[in-house]
Design a protein around this motif. Structure first.
Motif, PDB file in Angstrom:
ATOM      1  N   TYR A  77      11.109 -13.869   2.414  1.00 49.71           N
ATOM      2  CA  TYR A  77       9.884 -14.479   2.961  1.00 49.71           C
ATOM      3  C   TYR A  77       8.748 -13.463   3.019  1.00 49.71           C
ATOM      4  O   TYR A  77       8.935 -12.330   3.479  1.00 49.71           O
ATOM      5  CB  TYR A  77      10.117 -15.025   4.379  1.00 49.71           C
ATOM      6  N   GLY A  78       7.550 -13.899   2.590  1.00 49.08           N
ATOM      7  CA  GLY A  78       6.317 -13.158   2.823  1.00 49.08           C
ATOM      8  C   GLY A  78       6.269 -11.797   2.171  1.00 49.08           C
ATOM      9  O   GLY A  78       6.749 -11.577   1.057  1.00 49.08           O
ATOM     10  N   GLY A  79       5.654 -10.834   2.863  1.00 50.19           N
ATOM     11  CA  GLY A  79       5.493  -9.485   2.355  1.00 50.19           C
ATOM     12  C   GLY A  79       4.078  -9.214   1.888  1.00 50.19           C
ATOM     13  O   GLY A  79       3.145  -9.997   2.134  1.00 50.19           O
ATOM     14  N   CYS A  80       3.917  -8.093   1.206  1.00 51.03           N
ATOM     15  CA  CYS A  80       2.611  -7.655   0.709  1.00 51.03           C
ATOM     16  C   CYS A  80       2.659  -7.582  -0.813  1.00 51.03           C
ATOM     17  O   CYS A  80       3.453  -6.842  -1.374  1.00 51.03           O
ATOM     18  CB  CYS A  80       2.246  -6.291   1.300  1.00 51.03           C
ATOM     19  N   LEU A  81       1.761  -8.355  -1.469  1.00 49.81           N
ATOM     20  CA  LEU A  81       1.727  -8.413  -2.926  1.00 49.81           C
ATOM     21  C   LEU A  81       0.552  -7.648  -3.501  1.00 49.81           C
ATOM     22  O   LEU A  81       0.346  -7.636  -4.713  1.00 49.81           O
ATOM     23  CB  LEU A  81       1.633  -9.867  -3.400  1.00 49.81           C
ATOM     24  N   CYS A  91      -1.772 -10.430   0.924  1.00 46.45           N
ATOM     25  CA  CYS A  91      -1.119  -9.444   1.792  1.00 46.45           C
ATOM     26  C   CYS A  91      -1.704  -9.583   3.194  1.00 46.45           C
ATOM     27  O   CYS A  91      -2.790  -9.070   3.430  1.00 46.45           O
ATOM     28  CB  CYS A  91      -1.318  -8.029   1.260  1.00 46.45           C
ATOM     29  N   PRO A  92      -1.048 -10.308   4.099  1.00 51.64           N
ATOM     30  CA  PRO A  92       0.317 -10.824   4.006  1.00 51.64           C
ATOM     31  C   PRO A  92       0.403 -12.102   3.171  1.00 51.64           C
ATOM     32  O   PRO A  92      -0.583 -12.803   2.974  1.00 51.64           O
ATOM     33  CB  PRO A  92       0.663 -11.115   5.460  1.00 51.64           C
ATOM     34  N   SER A  93       1.623 -12.359   2.703  1.00 51.27           N
ATOM     35  CA  SER A  93       1.893 -13.560   1.923  1.00 51.27           C
ATOM     36  C   SER A  93       2.728 -14.532   2.751  1.00 51.27           C
ATOM     37  O   SER A  93       3.449 -14.117   3.660  1.00 51.27           O
ATOM     38  CB  SER A  93       2.640 -13.188   0.640  1.00 51.27           C
ATOM     39  N   GLY A  94       2.630 -15.818   2.411  1.00 52.09           N
ATOM     40  CA  GLY A  94       3.383 -16.830   3.146  1.00 52.09           C
ATOM     41  C   GLY A  94       4.350 -17.609   2.283  1.00 52.09           C
ATOM     42  O   GLY A  94       4.842 -18.664   2.698  1.00 52.09           O
ATOM     43  N   ASP A  95       4.645 -17.109   1.076  1.00 52.64           N
ATOM     44  CA  ASP A  95       5.583 -17.817   0.207  1.00 52.64           C
ATOM     45  C   ASP A  95       7.013 -17.373   0.490  1.00 52.64           C
ATOM     46  O   ASP A  95       7.269 -16.258   0.936  1.00 52.64           O
ATOM     47  CB  ASP A  95       5.234 -17.596  -1.264  1.00 52.64           C
ATOM     48  N   SER A  96       7.946 -18.272   0.245  1.00 55.87           N
ATOM     49  CA  SER A  96       9.367 -17.955   0.436  1.00 55.87           C
ATOM     50  C   SER A  96      10.151 -18.481  -0.757  1.00 55.87           C
ATOM     51  O   SER A  96       9.779 -19.481  -1.378  1.00 55.87           O
ATOM     52  CB  SER A  96       9.899 -18.576   1.736  1.00 55.87           C
ATOM     53  N   TRP A  97      11.258 -17.769  -1.060  1.00 54.39           N
ATOM     54  CA  TRP A  97      12.039 -18.060  -2.252  1.00 54.39           C
ATOM     55  C   TRP A  97      13.519 -17.945  -1.952  1.00 54.39           C
ATOM     56  O   TRP A  97      13.915 -17.187  -1.056  1.00 54.39           O
ATOM     57  CB  TRP A  97      11.689 -17.083  -3.377  1.00 54.39           C
ATOM     58  N   ASN A 147      -4.435  -8.695   9.169  1.00 53.23           N
ATOM     59  CA  ASN A 147      -4.896  -7.404   8.667  1.00 53.23           C
ATOM     60  C   ASN A 147      -6.278  -7.606   8.066  1.00 53.23           C
ATOM     61  O   ASN A 147      -6.899  -8.653   8.259  1.00 53.23           O
ATOM     62  CB  ASN A 147      -3.909  -6.803   7.655  1.00 53.23           C
ATOM     63  N   ARG A 148      -6.781  -6.646   7.312  1.00 49.67           N
ATOM     64  CA  ARG A 148      -8.160  -6.709   6.834  1.00 49.67           C
ATOM     65  C   ARG A 148      -8.381  -7.815   5.804  1.00 49.67           C
ATOM     66  O   ARG A 148      -9.513  -8.200   5.541  1.00 49.67           O
ATOM     67  CB  ARG A 148      -8.562  -5.373   6.219  1.00 49.67           C
ATOM     68  N   GLN A 149      -7.315  -8.340   5.189  1.00 49.38           N
ATOM     69  CA  GLN A 149      -7.475  -9.407   4.203  1.00 49.38           C
ATOM     70  C   GLN A 149      -7.571 -10.784   4.859  1.00 49.38           C
ATOM     71  O   GLN A 149      -8.071 -11.730   4.264  1.00 49.38           O
ATOM     72  CB  GLN A 149      -6.305  -9.389   3.213  1.00 49.38           C
ATOM     73  N   VAL A 150      -7.098 -10.910   6.095  1.00 47.63           N
ATOM     74  CA  VAL A 150      -7.017 -12.206   6.773  1.00 47.63           C
ATOM     75  C   VAL A 150      -8.328 -12.514   7.493  1.00 47.63           C
ATOM     76  O   VAL A 150      -8.837 -11.698   8.262  1.00 47.63           O
ATOM     77  CB  VAL A 150      -5.849 -12.232   7.770  1.00 47.63           C
ATOM     78  N   ILE A 151      -8.862 -13.708   7.248  1.00 50.35           N
ATOM     79  CA  ILE A 151     -10.067 -14.175   7.947  1.00 50.35           C
ATOM     80  C   ILE A 151      -9.677 -15.028   9.143  1.00 50.35           C
ATOM     81  O   ILE A 151     -10.176 -14.840  10.246  1.00 50.35           O
ATOM     82  CB  ILE A 151     -10.971 -14.983   6.997  1.00 50.35           C
ATOM     83  N   GLN A 152      -8.766 -15.965   8.936  1.00 51.97           N
ATOM     84  CA  GLN A 152      -8.342 -16.858  10.015  1.00 51.97           C
ATOM     85  C   GLN A 152      -6.893 -17.259   9.800  1.00 51.97           C
ATOM     86  O   GLN A 152      -6.477 -17.564   8.685  1.00 51.97           O
ATOM     87  CB  GLN A 152      -9.230 -18.109  10.044  1.00 51.97           C
ATOM     88  N   THR A 153      -6.111 -17.252  10.877  1.00 53.66           N
ATOM     89  CA  THR A 153      -4.719 -17.673  10.797  1.00 53.66           C
ATOM     90  C   THR A 153      -4.294 -18.254  12.135  1.00 53.66           C
ATOM     91  O   THR A 153      -4.950 -18.026  13.163  1.00 53.66           O
ATOM     92  CB  THR A 153      -3.793 -16.501  10.421  1.00 53.66           C
TER      93      THR A 153
END
Length: 506
Positions: free
Chosen positions: A148-152, A161-167, A212-218
């Motif tokens: 799940y997730g992680g930094c791409l 980064c962060p990611s919300g995909d899961s496999w 983190n710095r990439q996220v605007i809203q969550t």
């Protein structure tokens, strides 16, 4: 190395003279009475791929000699061992570059085998997880692994980064399957298998860094909430836990382990205060009680700079600049309105795309232009920005009947072709970007439908520029006979022929 006795409620330092080098973010799992540890990062950015075995009966470390091709040195990978199995999984990770590959160590023979991606993977395929690190993972059974997730972002690739995909990975078929989204995107989360009831399996996802710095809203997950995966139906559900007192402080990078009646949680970093933790918590429950817990909602809101970057590039290059080029190419002989529209479309497109370009740089952690999408992006923007300066230097168009000066011909050659090359590269790069950003199938399908429409429209109008084709089309469709524009040289030649003809008649 420390051991906690749950009966006595006390810690014991069992570090010996021999043991693995100091490290963090390693992959580990238990086989019988042995804890296996591999990969990880040590002081001074030393990355490992060695294998160590800790005997819990004698509290002794042994280094394991392995055969086969091991994973390259890395940290931030995911994996583990299913209870009763001998297979240790190691998937993805980072060490200067992000990795796509997945490995299995058979601890019964101490042999490594590569189970997915032997150097032929890339970040533009929608059929397997893109290279990443700092994701969480758990084995479902001896044949399946969930991540799940992680930094791409960074490490010679781009992405959320962060990611919300899961496999979920099935080892026997060497195949990945993407799962539906539900939890908030995160890095440094924890994941573990709940105790099974009648073969029913459930995976718990907890904690992590969501901003983190990439996220605007969550929508950040509450302290009382975990996310539970049913690996057979491949669905995530948020579940609300209860507590006899307070809940654990929200944390990231915590260790989580299976017991016979629930999950143990140790340590981590408090995501509110950034303080390191060394407390132990117990989440009581099993696969049946997890389904009976109160359900919450999946994350409804998540916006990052990568999404805004993509939207601006679509409207900038994919809409404004494409159709501005179309107007100049096929309507430049129709009065002066075309030039006004062309200028409006091109200026608007460049402004939008420049803002999108800046946001694209902000959204990538490092190594901004060491992958195809980033490299093409900088070329496209340099070509695009050069066009207004090129337009300012354009020589005046000659009057009708005058010969086009050499400077004007050279200018038209550069201005027209630079614009066309930039638009073509931009459309290719947007196509790469929808995969790099992990866009859903519907999004990239709509993009390619739009791209095909654009190509067909350009091809149709390009064919209409051929007189023979236009005449044939006019006979089929209700089209006015077109008088094709001619160059100044052609006009002068026609005038000369007319003069010669009149002189001959005289």
């Amino acid at each position: 190395t420390w051991v906690f006795d749950f009966v006595a409620g006390s810690w014991t330092d069992v570090s010996g003279a021999t043991g693995p080098g100091a490290r963090f973010s390693m992959v580990y799992g238990v086989v019988g009475n042995h804890l296996y540890v591999t990969t990880g990062e040590g002081p001074g950015k030393i990355f490992y791929n060695d294998v160590w075995q800790f005997d819990v009966t004698s509290n002794t470390w042994f280094q394991v000699s392995t055969t086969g091709t091991p994973p390259s040195t890395r940290y931030g990978a995911a994996g583990g061992v299913y209870p009763g199995s001998t297979l240790l999984y190691v998937s993805l990770g980072f060490a200067g570059e992000r990795f796509f590959d997945t490995f299995v160590l058979d601890t019964s023979s101490n042999q490594w085998s590569t189970r997915f991606c032997e150097g032929n993977c890339h970040p533009y395929a929608p059929t397997y997880p893109h290279a990443r690190c700092l994701h969480s993972g758990s084995v479902v059974d001896a044949d399946r692994l969930v991540i799940y997730g992680g930094c791409l972002s960074g490490g010679e690739t781009g992405g959320p980064c962060p990611s919300g995909d899961s496999w979920i990975f099935r080892n026997s078929e060497q195949e990945w399957t993407r799962l539906p989204d539900c939890a908030s995107p995160r890095t440094y989360s924890s994941m573990a298998l709940l105790p099974e009831v009648n073969g029913q399996k459930r995976i718990v996802l907890y904690g992590g860094i969501e901003k983190n710095r990439q996220v605007i809203q969550t929508t950040a997950s509450p302290a009382d909430t975990v996310v539970v995966l049913d690996p057979d139906s491949m669905t995530w559900t948020t579940r609300i836990t209860t507590a006899s007192g307070s809940f654990p402080a929200k944390r990231a990078s915590a260790a989580m382990a299976l017991s016979s009646s629930g999950l143990y949680l140790f340590g981590g970093i408090d995501t509110e205060t950034n303080a390191l933790q060394n407390d132990i918590w117990f989440l009581a429950g099993n696969s049946t009680s997890a389904d009976q817990a109160a359900a919450g909602e999946c994350v409804p809101i998540f916006t990052n700079f990568l999404l805004v970057h993509g939207l601006l590039m679509f409207f900038g290059w994919g809409v404004c600049l494409v159709w501005g080029t179309f107007i100049a190419r096929y309507f430049s002989s129709s009065g002066t309105t075309w030039f006004l529209l062309h200028r409006i479309f091109q200026v608007s497109g460049l402004v939008l795309s420049f803002i999108g370009f800046v946001l694209g740089i902000v959204s990538v952690q490092f190594d901004h232009f060491k992958f195809a999408h980033g490299a093409i992006g900088i070329i496209v923007m340099l070509l695009g920005i050069s066009q207004p300066f090129n337009a300012l230097a354009r020589p005046h168009r000659p009057s009708e009947g005058e010969k086009t000066p050499l400077k004007r011909r050279i200018w038209e050659l550069f201005h027209h072709n630079i614009g066309r090359v930039a638009v073509a590269l931009a459309l290719i790069n947007i196509s790469l970007g929808v995969f790099l950003a992990l866009a859903h199938t519907a999004v990239w399908a709509l993009w390619f439908v739009y791209l095909i429409v654009v190509i067909l429209v350009f091809v149709f109008f390009e064919l209409l520029k051929i007189p023979v084709v236009h005449e044939k089309m006019a006979a089929i469709l209700p089209m006015k006979t077109k008088e094709y524009p001619v160059s100044n040289e052609q006009k002068m030649e026609n005038v000369a022929k007319t003069d010669d003809s009149q002189q001959g008649e005289k």
